[in-house]
Design a protein around this motif. Structure first.
Motif, PDB file in Angstrom:
ATOM      1  N   GLY A 159     -22.270 -29.267  44.700  1.00  0.00           N
ATOM      2  CA  GLY A 159     -20.828 -29.079  44.650  1.00  0.00           C
ATOM      3  C   GLY A 159     -20.480 -27.769  43.993  1.00  0.00           C
ATOM      4  N   MET A 160     -19.204 -27.387  44.130  1.00  0.00           N
ATOM      5  CA  MET A 160     -18.718 -26.146  43.545  1.00  0.00           C
ATOM      6  C   MET A 160     -17.368 -26.376  42.883  1.00  0.00           C
ATOM      7  SD  MET A 160     -19.551 -23.078  46.249  1.00  0.00           S
ATOM      8  CE  MET A 160     -19.115 -21.823  45.031  1.00  0.00           C
ATOM      9  N   ILE A 161     -17.093 -25.538  41.890  1.00  0.00           N
ATOM     10  CA  ILE A 161     -15.812 -25.518  41.194  1.00  0.00           C
ATOM     11  C   ILE A 161     -15.205 -24.141  41.408  1.00  0.00           C
ATOM     12  CG2 ILE A 161     -14.651 -25.733  38.961  1.00  0.00           C
ATOM     13  CD1 ILE A 161     -17.292 -27.164  37.993  1.00  0.00           C
ATOM     14  N   PHE A 162     -13.963 -24.091  41.859  1.00  0.00           N
ATOM     15  CA  PHE A 162     -13.247 -22.829  42.006  1.00  0.00           C
ATOM     16  C   PHE A 162     -12.208 -22.680  40.899  1.00  0.00           C
ATOM     17  CE2 PHE A 162     -13.509 -21.897  46.892  1.00  0.00           C
ATOM     18  CZ  PHE A 162     -14.777 -21.363  46.706  1.00  0.00           C
ATOM     19  N   ILE A 163     -12.019 -21.433  40.446  1.00  0.00           N
ATOM     20  CA  ILE A 163     -10.876 -21.087  39.618  1.00  0.00           C
ATOM     21  C   ILE A 163     -10.036 -20.070  40.385  1.00  0.00           C
ATOM     22  CG2 ILE A 163     -12.102 -21.542  37.466  1.00  0.00           C
ATOM     23  CD1 ILE A 163     -12.193 -18.463  37.048  1.00  0.00           C
ATOM     24  N   PRO A 164      -8.747 -19.937  40.052  1.00  0.00           N
ATOM     25  CA  PRO A 164      -7.883 -19.041  40.819  1.00  0.00           C
ATOM     26  C   PRO A 164      -8.287 -17.574  40.707  1.00  0.00           C
ATOM     27  CG  PRO A 164      -6.571 -20.588  39.537  1.00  0.00           C
ATOM     28  CD  PRO A 164      -7.992 -20.720  39.054  1.00  0.00           C
ATOM     29  N   SER A 165      -8.064 -16.852  41.793  1.00  0.00           N
ATOM     30  CA  SER A 165      -8.217 -15.398  41.831  1.00  0.00           C
ATOM     31  C   SER A 165      -6.820 -14.780  41.895  1.00  0.00           C
ATOM     32  CB  SER A 165      -9.013 -14.963  43.069  1.00  0.00           C
ATOM     33  OG  SER A 165     -10.343 -15.415  43.008  1.00  0.00           O
ATOM     34  N   VAL A 166      -6.515 -13.932  40.947  1.00  0.00           N
ATOM     35  CA  VAL A 166      -5.182 -13.326  40.897  1.00  0.00           C
ATOM     36  C   VAL A 166      -4.960 -12.471  42.144  1.00  0.00           C
ATOM     37  CG1 VAL A 166      -3.688 -11.721  39.650  1.00  0.00           C
ATOM     38  CG2 VAL A 166      -5.067 -13.383  38.387  1.00  0.00           C
ATOM     39  N   GLY A 167      -3.894 -12.777  42.870  1.00  0.00           N
ATOM     40  CA  GLY A 167      -3.587 -12.052  44.091  1.00  0.00           C
ATOM     41  C   GLY A 167      -4.527 -12.351  45.239  1.00  0.00           C
ATOM     42  N   GLY A 168      -5.464 -13.266  45.037  1.00  0.00           N
ATOM     43  CA  GLY A 168      -6.440 -13.569  46.082  1.00  0.00           C
ATOM     44  C   GLY A 168      -7.409 -12.439  46.359  1.00  0.00           C
ATOM     45  N   VAL A 169      -7.546 -11.498  45.404  1.00  0.00           N
ATOM     46  CA  VAL A 169      -8.349 -10.293  45.634  1.00  0.00           C
ATOM     47  C   VAL A 169      -9.783 -10.508  45.166  1.00  0.00           C
ATOM     48  CG1 VAL A 169      -8.628  -7.857  45.034  1.00  0.00           C
ATOM     49  CG2 VAL A 169      -6.347  -8.797  45.422  1.00  0.00           C
ATOM     50  N   SER A 170     -10.741 -10.074  45.970  1.00  0.00           N
ATOM     51  CA  SER A 170     -12.151 -10.100  45.590  1.00  0.00           C
ATOM     52  C   SER A 170     -12.862  -8.955  46.299  1.00  0.00           C
ATOM     53  CB  SER A 170     -12.785 -11.437  45.962  1.00  0.00           C
ATOM     54  OG  SER A 170     -14.120 -11.506  45.496  1.00  0.00           O
ATOM     55  N   HIS A 171     -14.118  -8.709  45.906  1.00  0.00           N
ATOM     56  CA  HIS A 171     -14.892  -7.585  46.448  1.00  0.00           C
ATOM     57  C   HIS A 171     -14.126  -6.284  46.248  1.00  0.00           C
ATOM     58  CE1 HIS A 171     -17.780  -9.981  49.284  1.00  0.00           C
ATOM     59  NE2 HIS A 171     -17.861 -10.352  48.011  1.00  0.00           N
ATOM     60  N   SER A 172     -13.551  -6.131  45.082  1.00  0.00           N
ATOM     61  CA  SER A 172     -12.698  -4.990  44.775  1.00  0.00           C
ATOM     62  C   SER A 172     -12.640  -4.812  43.268  1.00  0.00           C
ATOM     63  CB  SER A 172     -11.281  -5.247  45.315  1.00  0.00           C
ATOM     64  OG  SER A 172     -10.327  -4.382  44.717  1.00  0.00           O
ATOM     65  N   PRO A 173     -12.444  -3.576  42.789  1.00  0.00           N
ATOM     66  CA  PRO A 173     -12.241  -3.396  41.347  1.00  0.00           C
ATOM     67  C   PRO A 173     -11.031  -4.169  40.818  1.00  0.00           C
ATOM     68  CG  PRO A 173     -12.740  -1.296  42.384  1.00  0.00           C
ATOM     69  CD  PRO A 173     -12.532  -2.281  43.497  1.00  0.00           C
ATOM     70  N   ARG A 174     -10.107  -4.551  41.699  1.00  0.00           N
ATOM     71  CA  ARG A 174      -8.917  -5.296  41.284  1.00  0.00           C
ATOM     72  C   ARG A 174      -9.178  -6.796  41.178  1.00  0.00           C
ATOM     73  NH1 ARG A 174      -5.101  -5.601  44.650  1.00  0.00           N
ATOM     74  NH2 ARG A 174      -6.160  -4.843  46.522  1.00  0.00           N
ATOM     75  N   GLU A 175     -10.386  -7.217  41.452  1.00  0.00           N
ATOM     76  CA  GLU A 175     -10.750  -8.629  41.324  1.00  0.00           C
ATOM     77  C   GLU A 175     -10.515  -9.090  39.878  1.00  0.00           C
ATOM     78  OE1 GLU A 175     -14.562 -10.199  43.151  1.00  0.00           O
ATOM     79  OE2 GLU A 175     -15.134 -10.011  41.041  1.00  0.00           O
ATOM     80  N   TYR A 176      -9.771 -10.195  39.708  1.00  0.00           N
ATOM     81  CA  TYR A 176      -9.452 -10.639  38.347  1.00  0.00           C
ATOM     82  C   TYR A 176      -9.108 -12.126  38.342  1.00  0.00           C
ATOM     83  CZ  TYR A 176      -7.165 -11.028  33.796  1.00  0.00           C
ATOM     84  OH  TYR A 176      -6.814 -11.417  32.530  1.00  0.00           O
ATOM     85  N   SER A 177      -9.584 -12.810  37.334  1.00  0.00           N
ATOM     86  CA  SER A 177      -9.152 -14.164  37.004  1.00  0.00           C
ATOM     87  C   SER A 177      -8.784 -14.172  35.530  1.00  0.00           C
ATOM     88  CB  SER A 177     -10.254 -15.189  37.281  1.00  0.00           C
ATOM     89  OG  SER A 177     -10.482 -15.321  38.679  1.00  0.00           O
ATOM     90  N   SER A 178      -7.736 -14.888  35.177  1.00  0.00           N
ATOM     91  CA  SER A 178      -7.247 -14.866  33.804  1.00  0.00           C
ATOM     92  C   SER A 178      -8.274 -15.445  32.847  1.00  0.00           C
ATOM     93  CB  SER A 178      -5.941 -15.650  33.687  1.00  0.00           C
ATOM     94  OG  SER A 178      -6.184 -17.044  33.792  1.00  0.00           O
ATOM     95  N   ASP A 179      -8.224 -14.991  31.593  1.00  0.00           N
ATOM     96  CA  ASP A 179      -9.132 -15.521  30.579  1.00  0.00           C
ATOM     97  C   ASP A 179      -8.991 -17.034  30.465  1.00  0.00           C
ATOM     98  OD1 ASP A 179      -9.817 -12.904  30.161  1.00  0.00           O
ATOM     99  OD2 ASP A 179      -8.935 -12.740  28.155  1.00  0.00           O
ATOM    100  N   GLU A 180      -7.761 -17.517  30.549  1.00  0.00           N
ATOM    101  CA  GLU A 180      -7.524 -18.962  30.446  1.00  0.00           C
ATOM    102  C   GLU A 180      -8.246 -19.710  31.554  1.00  0.00           C
ATOM    103  OE1 GLU A 180      -3.895 -22.240  30.870  1.00  0.00           O
ATOM    104  OE2 GLU A 180      -3.432 -20.092  30.755  1.00  0.00           O
TER     105      GLU A 180
END
Length: 440
Positions: free
Chosen positions: A382-403
C-alpha cells in the motif's frame, strides 16, 4: 499479514521527530542542488552516489544492518526480537531524481522510513519481526529504461545481469554496471531479494487532487498501467523552398498528426492520459524538410482494457498517417507495466490510520509509477499520499508543507507498527524512557 481483514491500528503512544525529518529532507536536497533550488541526482551518476553515501551513513548511524545488491539498492535492516528468519515489513522509495527535479519525490519515502526507525530506537521499541528500509535504484528511469528498475530487479521482474549490461545513454560505451561500480554501489547482496511480509510507501501525490479537495492524506488503491515507446519516423529530407508540398515525404508532419491523435484519444477514453515528452527532428534545420523524427509516447490508464484500446487506436492511426505521407514507422518499447492493484487490507489500514490521526482521507489511484507497484506483485502493498502544493512535481517548485510532511511521517509510523504487529507478537517497549508508552 493474516488473510482476514485489515490489521488493527496500533498506536505506540509517541510520534516521529518532525524537525529531524525536515532537516534530513533539507540536507539531502543540498546534494545535487541546482541554481534555481531544484535537485538533480540522475540515477548512477556521481551526484546519485553522493546522495547514497549520505543516506547509507544515516542508516548505519541508526544501527541498521545495511546491504547493497547488484542493481545498487540500499537496504537497511532493523532486526526484530523474534525469529530472524521471519519476513520483514519493508518501507521504502527512491532518492534518484529527474533532471532539475524537486526534493520530495521519492526522498520523502526513504527519509520518513528512516525517521520511523529512529523513532522506534528513541523509544527503545522491540518489534516481533524485522523492519527494513529500501532505497531503490533508478525509479525515475530518466537515463536507463525501464523506470522502477531497482524494485523490478529486487522482485524478480528483470534479471540483474541484463540490467547491468544496459549501455549508458551518454554514448561513452559504459554500462549501467560500470557506472554502479564507479560510484561504489555495485553490491553483492543476492537478487531477487527476500520477499517482505508487507510493503508500505509514503509519497507526495504529485498531482492536484488532495489539495483541491482539502484532504490531508490519500490511501492509494493502485497504480495505473503504463506504456512508454520510442517511435522513429523516416521520410526524405529535402529543400524547404524548392520541394512542392505534393512531392514531400515529411516525417515531421506525421509526428504532428500523432501528437494530435494522442490528445483526441486522451480526451475521448475515460481516465486516459497521453504525453509526447521528447522529440528530435533531423537534420533539424529551418530550411530543410525533416527526413527523420524520433519521439516518445507515454500512455497511462488504470483500466487495462482502456489502455489496450488507446494503444491500438494510436498505432493504427499512426500507421495510416505514415502510409499517406510515404513515411516508415519503427517502434522500440521502453517500458510497459500493467495496472497494479494494492492490497485491500493495507488500503483499509491507511484509511484507519488517517482517521486515528484526525486527518481527512480519500481512496485514490496513483497517476505516476512507484516502487510499490513492483512489490504489489509479491506481497501485500500500500501507499500513503500527502498533498502536493499546486499539484507540481518533477520541478524545483515541487513542495509539500511541513505540516503535511510530518503528518505523513506519523501515518507511516502507525502503519508500520500496525503491520509489524499484524500476525505476530505485539510490539513492546523495553526500558522505555520517561513519557514513552508501553504496549501490551
Amino acid at each position: 499479514m493474516p488473510g482476514g481483514g485489515a490489521p488493527e491500528v496500533r498506536d505506540p503512544g509517541f510520534r516521529i521527530n518532525g524537525p529531524r525529518l525536515l532537516e534530513d529532507i533539507a540536507a539531502l536536497g543540498e546534494v545535487g542542488r541546482t541554481p534555481d533550488g531544484g535537485v538533480e541526482r540522475l540515477a548512477f551518476t556521481p551526484a546519485d552516489g553522493l546522495g547514497r553515501d549520505l543516506v547509507k551513513g544515516w542508516m548505519e548511524a541508526a544501527g541498521l544492518e545495511v546491504r547493497v545488491d547488484g542493481i545498487g539498492n540500499v537496504i537497511g535492516r532493523r532486526n526484530g526480537a523474534g525469529d530472524p528468519a521471519r519476513a520483514a515489513v519493508m518501507l521504502g522509495s527512491h532518492i534518484d531524481t529527474v533532471g532539475n527535479g524537486g526534493r520530495y519525490d521519492g526522498n520523502l519515502g526513504v527519509l520518513a522510513a528512516l525517521e520511523v526507525v529512529r523513532t522506534l530506537n528513541d523509544h527503545q521499541v522491540e518489534t516481533g519481526r524485522p523492519l527494513e528500509i529500501g532505497a531503490f535504484s533508478n525509479e525515475e528511469g530518466s537515463r536507463y529504461h525501464p523506470d522502477m528498475m531497482g524494485s523490478l530487479v529486487y522482485t524478480g521482474g528483470m534479471g540483474v545481469a541484463a540490467a547491468q549490461a544496459l549501455v549508458s545513454p551518454d554514448g561513452e560505451g559504459q554500462t549501467l554496471g560500470d557506472e554502479l561500480a564507479a560510484i561504489g554501489y555495485r553490491g553483492e547482496a543476492p537478487l531477487p531479494g527476500p520477499v517482505p511480509a508487507a510493503y508500505a510507501e509514503l509519497h507526495i501525490e504529485q498531482g492536484p487532487v488532495l489539495e483541491a479537495e482539502g484532504l490531508g492524506l490519500g490511501a492509494v488503491t493502485g497504480v495505473q498501467g503504463i506504456l512508454w515507446e520510442e517511435i522513429t519516423l523516416t521520410g526524405r529530407a529535402n529543400h524547404a523552398g524548392t520541394t512542392p508540398m505534393r512531392f514531400r515525404t515529411d516525417a515531421g508532419v506525421v509526428m504532428a498528426e500523432a501528437v494530435l491523435l494522442l490528445r483526441r484519444l486522451a480526451t475521448g477514453i475515460p481516465d486516459q492520459v497521453a504525453t509526447v515528452g521528447r522529440a528530435r527532428l533531423w537534420p533539424g534545420l529551418t530550411n530543410v524538410v525533416p527526413g527523420r523524427v524520433e519521439f516518445t509516447i507515454d500512455l497511462r490508464n488504470p483500466d487495462p482494457a482502456r489502455l489496450d484500446e488507446a494503444t491500438e487506436r494510436f498505432f493504427t492511426g499512426l500507421d495510416n498517417a505514415a502510409a499517406k505521407e510515404g513515411v516508415t514507422v519503427a517502434r522500440r518499447e521502453l517500458a510497459q507495466f500493467g495496472p497494479a492493484v494494492f492490497d485491500e487490507r493495507v488500503i483499509s489500514l491507511v484509511e484507519a490510520v488517517a482517521g486515528h490521526l484526525g486527518r481527512s482521507c480519500r481512496r485514490m489511484p496513483s497517476g505516476a509509477g512507484h516502487d510499490a507497484q513492483m512489490f504489489s506483485r509479491v506481497c501485500p502493498t500500500g501507499m500513503i499520499f500527502i498533498p502536493s502544493v499546486g499539484g507540481v512535481s518533477h520541478s524545483p517548485r515541487e513542495y509539500s508543507s511541513d505540516e503535511d510532511v510530518v503528518a505523513g511521517g506519523n501515518a507511516l509510523l502507525l502503519t508500520a507498527v500496525s503491520l509489524l504487529a499484524a500476525d505476530g507478537p505485539p510490539t513492546s517497549v523495553r526500558d522505555a524512557p520517561a513519557g514513552a508508552s508501553r504496549r501490551e
